[in-house]
Design a protein around this motif. Structure first.
Motif, PDB file in Angstrom:
ATOM      1  N   ARG A 174     -22.290 -92.641 -10.328  1.00 25.22           N
ATOM      2  CA  ARG A 174     -22.724 -91.168 -10.876  1.00 25.22           C
ATOM      3  C   ARG A 174     -24.033 -91.026 -11.080  1.00 25.22           C
ATOM      4  NH1 ARG A 174     -18.946 -87.117 -10.941  1.00 25.22           N
ATOM      5  NH2 ARG A 174     -20.061 -86.078 -12.512  1.00 25.22           N
ATOM      6  N   MET A 217     -27.159 -87.244  -7.377  1.00 25.00           N
ATOM      7  CA  MET A 217     -25.949 -86.866  -6.535  1.00 25.00           C
ATOM      8  C   MET A 217     -25.192 -85.620  -7.264  1.00 25.00           C
ATOM      9  SD  MET A 217     -26.071 -88.640  -4.168  1.00 25.00           S
ATOM     10  CE  MET A 217     -24.642 -88.449  -3.447  1.00 25.00           C
ATOM     11  N   ASP A 218     -25.297 -85.581  -8.859  1.00 25.12           N
ATOM     12  CA  ASP A 218     -24.594 -84.561  -9.297  1.00 25.12           C
ATOM     13  C   ASP A 218     -25.192 -83.215  -8.843  1.00 25.12           C
ATOM     14  OD1 ASP A 218     -22.871 -85.964 -10.586  1.00 25.12           O
ATOM     15  OD2 ASP A 218     -24.131 -85.983 -12.406  1.00 25.12           O
ATOM     16  N   ASN A 250     -24.213 -82.208  -5.171  1.00 26.55           N
ATOM     17  CA  ASN A 250     -23.069 -81.638  -5.387  1.00 26.55           C
ATOM     18  C   ASN A 250     -22.688 -80.316  -5.836  1.00 26.55           C
ATOM     19  OD1 ASN A 250     -22.039 -84.085  -4.252  1.00 26.55           O
ATOM     20  ND2 ASN A 250     -21.494 -84.972  -6.223  1.00 26.55           N
ATOM     21  N   LYS A 251     -23.669 -79.607  -6.502  1.00 26.81           N
ATOM     22  CA  LYS A 251     -23.542 -78.446  -6.890  1.00 26.81           C
ATOM     23  C   LYS A 251     -24.122 -77.309  -6.043  1.00 26.81           C
ATOM     24  CE  LYS A 251     -24.541 -79.279 -11.848  1.00 26.81           C
ATOM     25  NZ  LYS A 251     -25.510 -79.177 -12.944  1.00 26.81           N
ATOM     26  N   THR A 252     -24.743 -77.781  -4.819  1.00 28.18           N
ATOM     27  CA  THR A 252     -25.362 -76.880  -4.135  1.00 28.18           C
ATOM     28  C   THR A 252     -24.215 -76.563  -3.051  1.00 28.18           C
ATOM     29  OG1 THR A 252     -25.872 -78.591  -2.401  1.00 28.18           O
ATOM     30  CG2 THR A 252     -27.517 -78.010  -4.196  1.00 28.18           C
ATOM     31  N   SER A 310     -22.884 -78.046   2.135  1.00 28.56           N
ATOM     32  CA  SER A 310     -22.292 -79.256   2.137  1.00 28.56           C
ATOM     33  C   SER A 310     -23.172 -80.085   3.025  1.00 28.56           C
ATOM     34  CB  SER A 310     -20.912 -79.489   2.504  1.00 28.56           C
ATOM     35  OG  SER A 310     -20.499 -78.845   3.565  1.00 28.56           O
TER      36      SER A 310
END
Length: 84
Positions: free
Chosen positions: A69, A73-74, A77-79, A82
């Motif tokens: 993590r 990458m966090d 992943n929020k956007t 995909s």
């Protein structure tokens, strides 16, 4: 070990590719390292070996870097879009 194979296969591929290229662009030039057939075989084998060694290096790098993590990458992943 993997880096040695990658470097040597890329070097062999480059030498044989340049030789075959110069044989194609100059019609009267028929210079081969071994023979016409063996140069082609070595060219394709070194091409496949260098591609597989690059694939191994990429898998090795991504397995250790994307398995953890981190902030980037966090954020990805929020956007709502995909990535496939």
């Amino acid at each position: 070990m993997g880096q040695c194979i990658a470097h040597s296969s890329i070097g062999v591929f480059t030498a044989f590719a340049l030789n075959l290229f110069f044989n194609m662009i100059e019609p009267g030039r028929n210079i081969f390292f071994v023979s016409a057939l063996m140069d082609r075989v070595i060219y394709y084998v070194s091409l496949l070996l260098s591609m597989l060694s690059f694939l191994y290096i990429f898998i090795y790098a991504f397995r250790f870097s994307f398995n953890k993590r981190n902030r980037v990458m966090d954020e990805i992943n929020k956007t709502p879009i995909s990535f496939i």
